[in-house]
Enzyme design. Structure first.
Site, PDB file in Angstrom:
ATOM      1  N   CYS A 116     -11.623   1.687  36.210  1.00  0.00           N
ATOM      2  CA  CYS A 116     -10.304   1.227  35.765  1.00  0.00           C
ATOM      3  C   CYS A 116      -9.184   1.578  36.737  1.00  0.00           C
ATOM      4  CB  CYS A 116     -10.002   1.778  34.380  1.00  0.00           C
ATOM      5  SG  CYS A 116     -11.172   1.186  33.172  1.00  0.00           S
ATOM      6  N   HIS A 256      -2.456   0.903  33.268  1.00  0.00           N
ATOM      7  CA  HIS A 256      -3.771   0.370  32.922  1.00  0.00           C
ATOM      8  C   HIS A 256      -3.822   0.195  31.406  1.00  0.00           C
ATOM      9  CE1 HIS A 256      -7.969  -0.258  32.506  1.00  0.00           C
ATOM     10  NE2 HIS A 256      -8.198   0.925  31.946  1.00  0.00           N
ATOM     11  N   ASN A 286      -9.130  -4.432  27.484  1.00  0.00           N
ATOM     12  CA  ASN A 286      -9.278  -3.688  28.736  1.00  0.00           C
ATOM     13  C   ASN A 286     -10.115  -4.523  29.716  1.00  0.00           C
ATOM     14  OD1 ASN A 286      -9.899  -1.917  30.792  1.00  0.00           O
ATOM     15  ND2 ASN A 286     -10.477  -0.220  29.448  1.00  0.00           N
TER      16      ASN A 286
HETATM   17  O1  UT7 Z   1     -10.361   2.292  30.621  1.00  0.00           O
HETATM   18  C1  UT7 Z   1     -11.230   3.336  30.923  1.00  0.00           C
HETATM   19  C2  UT7 Z   1     -10.891   4.562  30.220  1.00  0.00           C
HETATM   20  N1  UT7 Z   1     -11.145   4.402  28.816  1.00  0.00           N
HETATM   21  C3  UT7 Z   1     -10.261   4.790  27.946  1.00  0.00           C
HETATM   22  O2  UT7 Z   1      -9.195   5.234  28.306  1.00  0.00           O
HETATM   23  C4  UT7 Z   1     -10.642   4.756  26.485  1.00  0.00           C
HETATM   24  C5  UT7 Z   1     -10.361   6.074  25.834  1.00  0.00           C
HETATM   25  N2  UT7 Z   1     -10.773   6.153  24.473  1.00  0.00           N
HETATM   26  C6  UT7 Z   1     -10.208   5.445  23.459  1.00  0.00           C
HETATM   27  O3  UT7 Z   1      -9.373   4.589  23.705  1.00  0.00           O
HETATM   28  C7  UT7 Z   1     -10.560   5.781  22.041  1.00  0.00           C
HETATM   29  O4  UT7 Z   1     -11.315   6.978  22.034  1.00  0.00           O
HETATM   30  C8  UT7 Z   1     -11.383   4.678  21.308  1.00  0.00           C
HETATM   31  C9  UT7 Z   1     -10.467   3.493  21.017  1.00  0.00           C
HETATM   32  C10 UT7 Z   1     -12.550   4.247  22.145  1.00  0.00           C
HETATM   33  C11 UT7 Z   1     -11.883   5.222  19.970  1.00  0.00           C
HETATM   34  O5  UT7 Z   1     -10.782   5.670  19.196  1.00  0.00           O
HETATM   35  P1  UT7 Z   1     -10.798   7.125  18.530  1.00  0.00           P
HETATM   36  O6  UT7 Z   1      -9.552   7.255  17.798  1.00  0.00           O
HETATM   37  O7  UT7 Z   1     -11.082   8.116  19.621  1.00  0.00           O
HETATM   38  O8  UT7 Z   1     -11.987   7.005  17.528  1.00  0.00           O
HETATM   39  P2  UT7 Z   1     -13.314   7.872  17.445  1.00  0.00           P
HETATM   40  O9  UT7 Z   1     -14.270   7.491  18.513  1.00  0.00           O
HETATM   41  O10 UT7 Z   1     -12.940   9.309  17.297  1.00  0.00           O
HETATM   42  O11 UT7 Z   1     -13.854   7.380  16.049  1.00  0.00           O
HETATM   43  C12 UT7 Z   1     -13.158   7.652  14.818  1.00  0.00           C
HETATM   44  C13 UT7 Z   1     -13.920   7.005  13.702  1.00  0.00           C
HETATM   45  C14 UT7 Z   1     -15.414   7.376  13.722  1.00  0.00           C
HETATM   46  O12 UT7 Z   1     -15.857   7.472  12.382  1.00  0.00           O
HETATM   47  P3  UT7 Z   1     -16.056   8.911  11.695  1.00  0.00           P
HETATM   48  O13 UT7 Z   1     -17.027   9.637  12.586  1.00  0.00           O
HETATM   49  O14 UT7 Z   1     -14.708   9.535  11.693  1.00  0.00           O
HETATM   50  O15 UT7 Z   1     -16.589   8.543  10.364  1.00  0.00           O
HETATM   51  C15 UT7 Z   1     -16.052   6.169  14.349  1.00  0.00           C
HETATM   52  O16 UT7 Z   1     -17.391   6.000  13.989  1.00  0.00           O
HETATM   53  O17 UT7 Z   1     -13.866   5.586  13.810  1.00  0.00           O
HETATM   54  C16 UT7 Z   1     -15.185   5.049  13.831  1.00  0.00           C
HETATM   55  N3  UT7 Z   1     -15.203   3.868  14.699  1.00  0.00           N
HETATM   56  C17 UT7 Z   1     -14.890   2.653  14.259  1.00  0.00           C
HETATM   57  N4  UT7 Z   1     -14.494   2.178  13.061  1.00  0.00           N
HETATM   58  C18 UT7 Z   1     -14.223   0.882  12.962  1.00  0.00           C
HETATM   59  C19 UT7 Z   1     -15.510   3.803  16.013  1.00  0.00           C
HETATM   60  N5  UT7 Z   1     -15.383   2.539  16.450  1.00  0.00           N
HETATM   61  C20 UT7 Z   1     -15.007   1.816  15.369  1.00  0.00           C
HETATM   62  C21 UT7 Z   1     -14.720   0.443  15.204  1.00  0.00           C
HETATM   63  N6  UT7 Z   1     -14.334   0.016  13.987  1.00  0.00           N
HETATM   64  N7  UT7 Z   1     -14.803  -0.442  16.217  1.00  0.00           N
END
Ligand code: UT7
Length: 329
Positions: A116, A256, A286
């Site tokens: 990225c 980004h 992204n």
């Molecule tokens: O560009 C390259 C660099 N990349 C980035 O900068 C991305 C960085 N990361 C992020 O943007 C975020 O971490 C994500 C958008 C990928 C995820 O968001 P988050 O707030 O960190 O969510 P999480 O992974 O902590 O998940 C929270 C909850 C989980 O459920 P439990 O364990 O709390 O029950 C996940 O299973 O949300 C759940 N979850 C979803 N729910 C609905 C994960 N993906 C989804 C989804 N829809 N698509």
């Protein structure tokens, strides 16, 4: 003679027509529009659907837009640097394929893989070719067909990415416009959290790697998020400080587009208000190396000669960085 700087003198962009909405993703994986929008800021993304089309088919039209705008013959291009993590093939370089497709028969070129942050790494590299006086016209293109490496059964990643390309033309300037400074960083220990497991020399493709879905992008989102918020904000603040600037001196932050919450944190840290931040993540998701030039492409008509712009990125590697640009037209 005045010092030579590398000025961005034209922008081109390309996104494929097919739109993949959150509503459609709801039918593919256990997710919902509300979660995607609040956690990422994304509503839809573009997908290059046509069989037989690859990253070079995104990059070529973006560069062709520059050629048309500048009335430039492709034979005048000296060098093409293509930032991508989704090359058409492992080799040859997509830059070579793009040069062939647009008729840039006098250009040499190469691919640059910094995920990225690829556009910033490529822009800084291309700028040094201009600053040295060695080349006159350098194209830097960020292009990624992320849909080629996304597992559309994995809700953690499939909601995030889209396909697209953005390109800039770099030419010499002797009045101080163009790329002013760049701070680029990397930390290879971050590879554990964002990578593609197989297909490289470590784990060449086998039936087993395919069955285990190891040819898709893997991300430990929470960890990457933590590093991204800190990395992108810190490096942007450091760039301002190094150049004796504050947020008030900046006309536009061009971040980004990985997550709206990371963008907001960076803008806050720099003291830059929301209306000065380019954001199109809601429509494109992204697009990896393409996000920053796609923002420039969409905001081009609002940019004014002399505007100070900060480009900032964080991505796989880990790689991150920030670049200060004085807009040249
Ligand atoms: O560009 C390259 C660099 N990349 C980035 O900068 C991305 C960085 N990361 C992020 O943007 C975020 O971490 C994500 C958008 C990928 C995820 O968001 P988050 O707030 O960190 O969510 P999480 O992974 O902590 O998940 C929270 C909850 C989980 O459920 P439990 O364990 O709390 O029950 C996940 O299973 O949300 C759940 N979850 C979803 N729910 C609905 C994960 N993906 C989804 C989804 N829809 N698509």
């Amino acid at each position: 003679m005045n010092k030579i700087t590398a000025a961005i003198t034209a922008i081109g962009g390309y996104v494929p027509e097919t739109i993949l909405t959150n509503a459609e993703l709801e039918k593919m994986v256990d997710t919902n529009d509300e979660w995607i929008k609040t956690r990422t800021g994304i509503s839809e993304r573009r997908i290059l659907k046509e069989p037989g089309k690859a990253t070079s088919d995104l990059a070529a039209p973006a560069i062709q837009e520059i050629l048309a705008k500048k009335n430039l013959d492709p034979t005048e291009i000296d060098c093409i640097i293509c930032a991508t993590v989704t090359p058409d093939m492992v080799f040859p370089a997509t830059a070579n394929i793009v040069a062939d497709k647009i008729g840039a028969v006098n250009a040499w070129g190469f691919d640059l893989n910094a995920a990225c942050s690829g556009f910033l790494y490529a822009l800084t590299t291309g700028a040094s070719f201009i600053e040295s006086g060695r080349y006159k016209k350098v194209i830097v293109v960020g292009a990624d067909k992320m849909s080629a490496i996304v597992d559309y059964t994995d809700r953690n990643t499939c909601i995030l990415f889209g396909d697209g390309a953005g390109a800039v033309l770099l030419e010499a300037d002797t009045n101080g416009f163009g790329i002013q400074d760049s701070l680029l960083k990397s930390d290879g220990s971050g590879r554990d959290f964002l990578h593609m497991k197989a297909g490289g020399s470590l784990r060449p493709a086998t039936v087993e790697t395919v069955m285990a879905k190891e040819h898709y992008a893997f991300q430990e989102g929470k960890t990457v998020f933590k590093f991204a918020v800190k990395g992108m904000a810190d490096v942007s603040a450091e760039l301002l400080e190094k150049n004796n600037l504050t947020g008030n001196d900046i006309a536009w932050l061009v971040p980004h587009q990985a997550n709206l919450r990371i963008i907001d944190a960076t803008a806050d840290r720099m003291g830059i208000s929301k209306e000065k931040v380019m954001i199109n993540i809601q429509r494109y998701g992204n697009t990896t190396a393409a996000t920053i030039p796609l923002c420039l492409w969409e905001w081009e008509s609002q940019l004014k000669k002399g505007d100070n712009l900060v480009f900032a990125a964080f991505g796989g590697g880990f790689t991150w960085g920030a670049t200060l640009v004085k807009w040249a037209y």
